[in-house]
Design a protein around this motif. Structure first.
Motif, PDB file in Angstrom:
ATOM      1  N   LYS A 207      -4.442  48.029 -17.526  1.00  0.00           N
ATOM      2  CA  LYS A 207      -3.499  47.466 -16.557  1.00  0.00           C
ATOM      3  C   LYS A 207      -4.033  46.146 -16.030  1.00  0.00           C
ATOM      4  O   LYS A 207      -5.093  46.086 -15.415  1.00  0.00           O
ATOM      5  CB  LYS A 207      -3.297  48.450 -15.396  1.00  0.00           C
ATOM      6  N   ASN A 208      -3.279  45.081 -16.286  1.00  0.00           N
ATOM      7  CA  ASN A 208      -3.700  43.750 -15.860  1.00  0.00           C
ATOM      8  C   ASN A 208      -2.465  42.867 -15.764  1.00  0.00           C
ATOM      9  O   ASN A 208      -1.883  42.481 -16.781  1.00  0.00           O
ATOM     10  CB  ASN A 208      -4.708  43.156 -16.844  1.00  0.00           C
ATOM     11  N   ASN A 209      -2.049  42.562 -14.537  1.00  0.00           N
ATOM     12  CA  ASN A 209      -0.853  41.744 -14.327  1.00  0.00           C
ATOM     13  C   ASN A 209      -1.140  40.254 -14.344  1.00  0.00           C
ATOM     14  O   ASN A 209      -0.202  39.447 -14.345  1.00  0.00           O
ATOM     15  CB  ASN A 209      -0.199  42.108 -12.989  1.00  0.00           C
ATOM     16  N   PHE A 210      -2.404  39.867 -14.355  1.00  0.00           N
ATOM     17  CA  PHE A 210      -2.732  38.447 -14.207  1.00  0.00           C
ATOM     18  C   PHE A 210      -2.190  37.609 -15.365  1.00  0.00           C
ATOM     19  O   PHE A 210      -1.650  36.522 -15.154  1.00  0.00           O
ATOM     20  CB  PHE A 210      -4.250  38.266 -14.107  1.00  0.00           C
TER      21      PHE A 210
ATOM     22  N   SER B 183       4.161  40.633 -21.306  1.00  0.00           N
ATOM     23  CA  SER B 183       2.855  41.076 -20.809  1.00  0.00           C
ATOM     24  C   SER B 183       2.996  41.933 -19.565  1.00  0.00           C
ATOM     25  O   SER B 183       2.310  42.952 -19.412  1.00  0.00           O
ATOM     26  CB  SER B 183       1.970  39.862 -20.516  1.00  0.00           C
ATOM     27  N   LEU B 184       3.889  41.553 -18.661  1.00  0.00           N
ATOM     28  CA  LEU B 184       4.088  42.343 -17.448  1.00  0.00           C
ATOM     29  C   LEU B 184       4.679  43.713 -17.768  1.00  0.00           C
ATOM     30  O   LEU B 184       4.293  44.720 -17.165  1.00  0.00           O
ATOM     31  CB  LEU B 184       5.003  41.591 -16.487  1.00  0.00           C
TER      32      LEU B 184
ATOM     33  N   GLY C  85       0.371  38.120 -17.386  1.00  0.00           N
ATOM     34  CA  GLY C  85       1.815  37.940 -17.288  1.00  0.00           C
ATOM     35  C   GLY C  85       2.209  36.992 -16.178  1.00  0.00           C
ATOM     36  O   GLY C  85       3.084  36.128 -16.351  1.00  0.00           O
ATOM     37  N   ILE C  86       1.575  37.137 -15.009  1.00  0.00           N
ATOM     38  CA  ILE C  86       1.898  36.254 -13.889  1.00  0.00           C
ATOM     39  C   ILE C  86       1.526  34.810 -14.210  1.00  0.00           C
ATOM     40  O   ILE C  86       2.261  33.862 -13.867  1.00  0.00           O
ATOM     41  CB  ILE C  86       1.183  36.745 -12.615  1.00  0.00           C
TER      42      ILE C  86
ATOM     43  N   SER D  92       1.915  45.843 -19.140  1.00  0.00           N
ATOM     44  CA  SER D  92       1.011  46.277 -18.076  1.00  0.00           C
ATOM     45  C   SER D  92       1.661  47.355 -17.206  1.00  0.00           C
ATOM     46  O   SER D  92       0.981  48.274 -16.727  1.00  0.00           O
ATOM     47  CB  SER D  92       0.604  45.081 -17.220  1.00  0.00           C
ATOM     48  N   ARG D  93       2.982  47.269 -17.020  1.00  0.00           N
ATOM     49  CA  ARG D  93       3.670  48.256 -16.187  1.00  0.00           C
ATOM     50  C   ARG D  93       3.715  49.627 -16.858  1.00  0.00           C
ATOM     51  O   ARG D  93       3.789  50.654 -16.178  1.00  0.00           O
ATOM     52  CB  ARG D  93       5.094  47.771 -15.888  1.00  0.00           C
TER      53      ARG D  93
END
Length: 359
Positions: free
Chosen positions: A311-314, A77-78, A316-317, A81-82
């Motif tokens: 774009k959404n890092n949440f 996921s990260l 993945g984090i 998003s990257r």
């Protein structure tokens, strides 16, 4: 006078409370405990069931399984998003200088020039389609009075043109009903953007199908046209083309789907060409929408998408955090189990093994 026979009860002829039911003629009826429910395996929770014993090996294995599943999902996921290229440009303060009152005066004036030019640098190749959004901050579209100030029947049906009872205070103007009525439509976003590259090549914006298909087909009528819109003394936002039905006015349809949070983005259009890294995008915008009165912010967003969306890092984090926590717990329990093992009890002493019948 006392009874001379000690073996005879004092109240021998009174009905006994321990005999059969109340008022029973047979005092010698057998005792019956009426409070005891009829036995069944269902009521006594004795049906076959899985009753696992959480041994250290099972607990450690479960935590490791979650770790193995969640960490790859989080990393994927990260990475997705990257890969999304996003350019965000706040232009409300850059296009109008001065104090708050001066900005409000400028934006409300009908004679001042509101054209503003911005330059955006592309740091990474942007593959089509490139989505163009406008972002508003500190705009509460979820306010109860604002959300309720609309007429869905009027938007959908030509015969409900005068159904404006829920649209106050923007229900009529000059004695005639407003179509579309209500505060939501009245506050339509009306900043406009045009794009070109450094070699003066225009970037066309496709504004078709930027709204939900279900909204176009079901919520906005094909025979309902704007009427008497923005004709009151106080203009709220953008105007509508009175020659187009509401189901073709997609800027309005996008705006009418109110946001749940005070910071939101809405789709303005799509650029359907690739833009190479290092390219400069010149933006000519008309800064008409008043966010200065309530200390709001306006931003222009250009973004590509991946298989996961924008774009959404949440996500993945979050997956990595849960996977890392489970790995830490599994490692801790493994060390404790190896350094100071605890002898397991005999499962034969468990209640459901000692008395499987329940009675």
């Amino acid at each position: 006078m006392m009874n001379s026979n000690p073996s005879t009860p004092m109240n021998a002829h009174a009905p006994s409370s321990s005999s059969g039911g109340a008022g029973s003629p047979d005092s010698n009826a057998p005792r019956r405990n009426s409070k005891r429910p009829k036995y069944s395996r269902f009521t006594q929770q004795e049906l076959p069931a899985c009753k696992p014993i959480l041994t250290p090996k099972w607990v450690i294995s479960a935590f490791m399984l979650v770790t193995i599943v969640f960490i790859p999902i989080g990393l994927t996921s990260l990475l997705a998003s990257r890969d999304v290229v996003e350019i965000i440009d706040r232009y409300d303060n850059a296009c109008v200088q001065g104090s708050k009152s001066q900005k409000v005066q400028h934006i409300q004036s009908q004679t001042t020039n509101k054209t503003c030019v911005r330059s955006l640098t592309v740091t990474k190749r942007m593959k089509q389609p490139i989505y163009v959004y406008y972002q508003l901050d500190n705009f509460y579209q979820n306010h109860r009075r604002y959300v309720k100030s609309r007429s869905d029947n009027q938007l959908r049906n030509l015969g409900d043109e005068n159904d404006t009872s829920s649209c106050k205070p923007e229900n009529d103007a000059n004695g005639m009903s407003i179509v579309p009525c209500g505060l939501v439509a009245w506050s339509l976003f009306n900043d406009t953007y045009s794009f070109s590259t450094s070699n003066n090549s225009q970037l066309a914006i496709n504004k078709r199908h930027i709204s939900w298909k279900s909204d176009r087909d079901e919520k906005f009528g094909s025979d309902v046209f704007p009427k008497n819109f923005q004709n009151s003394s106080f203009i709220g936002g953008g105007r509508l083309n009175e020659s187009l039905p509401l189901n073709e006015q997609e800027d309005l349809i996008v705006w009418m789907r109110t946001a749940a949070l005070p910071t939101f983005r809405k789709l303005y259009g799509k650029i359907e060409v690739d833009i190479e890294a290092g390219e400069t995008i010149n933006v000519v915008l008309e800064n008409r929408y008043n966010t200065y009165s309530f200390s709001g912010k306006k931003k222009l967003v250009l973004s590509t998408t991946s298989w996961l969306g924008g774009k959404n890092n949440f996500i993945g984090i979050a997956y990595l955090a849960v996977g890392g926590l489970c790995f830490l717990l599994a490692t801790t329990f493994t060390i404790i189990y190896l350094v100071k093992p605890r002898h397991l009890g005999d499962p034969n002493y468990l209640s459901w093994n000692r008395n499987p019948g329940g009675h």
